[in-house]
Design an enzyme around this catalytic site. Structure first.
Site, mmCIF file in Angstrom:
data_model
loop_
_atom_site.group_PDB
_atom_site.id
_atom_site.type_symbol
_atom_site.label_atom_id
_atom_site.label_comp_id
_atom_site.label_asym_id
_atom_site.label_seq_id
_atom_site.Cartn_x
_atom_site.Cartn_y
_atom_site.Cartn_z
ATOM 1 N N GLY A 199 0.959 -1.158 0.019
ATOM 2 C CA GLY A 199 0.170 -0.062 0.016
ATOM 3 C C GLY A 199 0.919 1.500 -0.078
ATOM 4 C CG ASN A 200 -0.227 4.626 -1.598
ATOM 5 O OD1 ASN A 200 -0.875 5.609 -0.909
ATOM 6 N ND2 ASN A 200 -0.587 4.212 -2.584
ATOM 7 C CG HIS A 201 2.760 6.473 4.056
ATOM 8 N ND1 HIS A 201 2.400 5.637 5.029
ATOM 9 C CD2 HIS A 201 4.039 6.296 3.756
ATOM 10 C CE1 HIS A 201 3.646 5.250 5.580
ATOM 11 N NE2 HIS A 201 4.444 5.363 4.808
#
Ligand code: CTP
Length: 400
Positions: free
Chosen positions: A208-210
């Site tokens: 995923g990412n932030h």
């Protein structure tokens, strides 16, 4: 802007109810048809006769007319209203609205209303600051109801602080400008994407990412206040939309986001692609949890579809496509490349080199570069204010 509008004005039991007489007067003067609905306690602060006379309509308090026994139809009132304004909104009524209670006519109208709802609270400072009230206000905003914030000053209790009902002329100005803004994108279907995507590795792990989704949600809400019918396609996020005309579609992976975008873009006027879509996804998703090994571990990845580029290829005459570029170096050059490669109408450039810009912050600093390579550099602003700038650019291009 209020000329000919059907307005239900809800009045609650608060000392500020005396201001509702002036509010009714101003609304009628602006050409609105006003139907006052009072809670039983409101009648202790101002008489129904005063509000009936000023609104030129009998003010309603009960489910039944006491003299004839005739029913005051809350469902019809809810359908009739173009706007429901609750001013003053007491702490008690806010709590009941937030929890779906329905023990008086005003609450029944609230639950039946299909129109935009505005609430202008009035209460003492400590009641306003109490976590229960804060929670109720957030809950109402999450239903798409709009807060007309109380003012600061001397309160009826003698205390100073926030809690004073917004002045009647401020409320009327607020409603007029909300209506005016609505005309900019009235009834246009727009698609907005937000948040990250999660690419499954196995049943418990993902890549995923932030991305927090804050920017995309702010854009969706702003487009909704401009009257658009918004489809918000979002990856996993804790954000909530504050507008009633935002239809949320939750997705998890880039592939799911692609399907939802493809389906909704066809008849949309605008698409704003602010999601942080994964560029790669695992080639194989393990059906069972992968056990750790003593050696290193590699995951083979394959490219996802670039959704924005795909939509750029499908884009028909008159459709508008907006993309984002988050860059760390050669920012403008990279952004212009993306703008051209993905057939965009404009691109919103963020540089990670700007303090206060980026995923989790509440602020952002953007540069907009449009299809004519016209560049506008904006100051650091709240994400809500940035959303406003982006949406004004959309409205401007649609006019052209
Ligand atoms: N985007 C998309 N689908 C993807 C990846 C990105 O629609 N699979 C969209 C994003 O929502 C954003 C824009 O493309 O609006 C820019 O994304 P970015 O990943 O920066 O673009 P890339 O072309 O992948 O360039 P980079 O080399 O910087 O990764």
């Amino acid at each position: 802007m209020l000329e000919g509008k059907n307005i239900v004005l809800g009045v609650c039991g608060s000392i500020a109810a005396y201001k509702s007489a002036l509010l009714v007067r101003l609304l009628v003067k602006a050409g609105a048809h006003v139907q006052v609905v009072m809670t039983p306690d409101a009648t202790n602060f101002i008489t129904p006769l005063t509000l009936s006379t000023l609104s030129k309509n009998p003010a309603l308090v009960n489910y039944f007319k006491p003299d004839t026994g005739e029913w005051n139809n809350h469902v019809e009132l809810g359908i009739w209203a173009d706007m429901l304004i609750i001013a003053p909104a007491s702490a008690n009524t806010l709590a009941k609205m937030a929890n779906g209670l329905c023990d008086n006519l005003l609450l029944a109208v609230y639950l039946s209303a299909k129109c935009p709802v505005y609430f202008a609270p009035a209460m003492d400072l400590d009641m306003w600051l109490h976590p229960a009230t804060r929670n109720n206000v957030s809950k109402l905003q999450s239903f798409g109801n709009t807060l007309i914030a109380p003012g600061n000053g001397e309160l009826a209790s003698g205390l100073y602080g926030e809690g004073r009902l917004a002045e009647p002329d401020e409320i009327v100005d607020y409603l007029s400008s909300a209506l005016k803004k609505k005309l900019l994108l009235a009834n246009q279907k727009v698609v907005v994407t937000a948040g990250p995507t999660y690419e499954a590795i196995d049943p418990v792990r993902f890549i995923g990412n932030h991305s927090s989704g804050k920017m995309g949600f702010a854009i969706a809400d702003e487009l909704a206040t401009m009257g658009a019918d918004v489809i918000l396609i979002t990856g996993p996020t804790a954000q909530v939309s504050k507008q009633y005309n935002v239809k949320r579609i939750d997705v998890t992976s880039a592939a799911e986001m692609l399907t939802a975008c493809e389906h909704n873009f066809k008849d949309a006027k605008v698409c704003v692609m602010s999601a942080a879509v994964a560029d790669y996804t695992p080639t194989h998703v393990a059906q069972q949890k992968i056990k750790k090994q003593d050696t290193g571990f590699n995951i083979e990845l394959k490219k996802t579809t670039d959704i924005l580029k795909f939509l750029g290829e499908q884009k028909a005459e008159g459709q508008l496509l907006v993309g984002f570029a988050l860059e760390t170096n050669d920012e403008e050059e990279n952004a212009i490349n993306k703008l051209k490669r993905k057939n965009l109408d404009f691109i919103v450039l963020n540089s990670l080199n700007d303090a206060g810009a980026g995923f989790k912050s509440d602020t952002n600093k953007i540069t907009i570069i449009d299809r004519n390579l016209q560049k506008t550099v904006f100051e650091l602003k709240s994400k809500d204010a940035v959303a406003h700038d982006i949406c004004l650019k959309i409205a401007q291009l649609l006019k052209e």
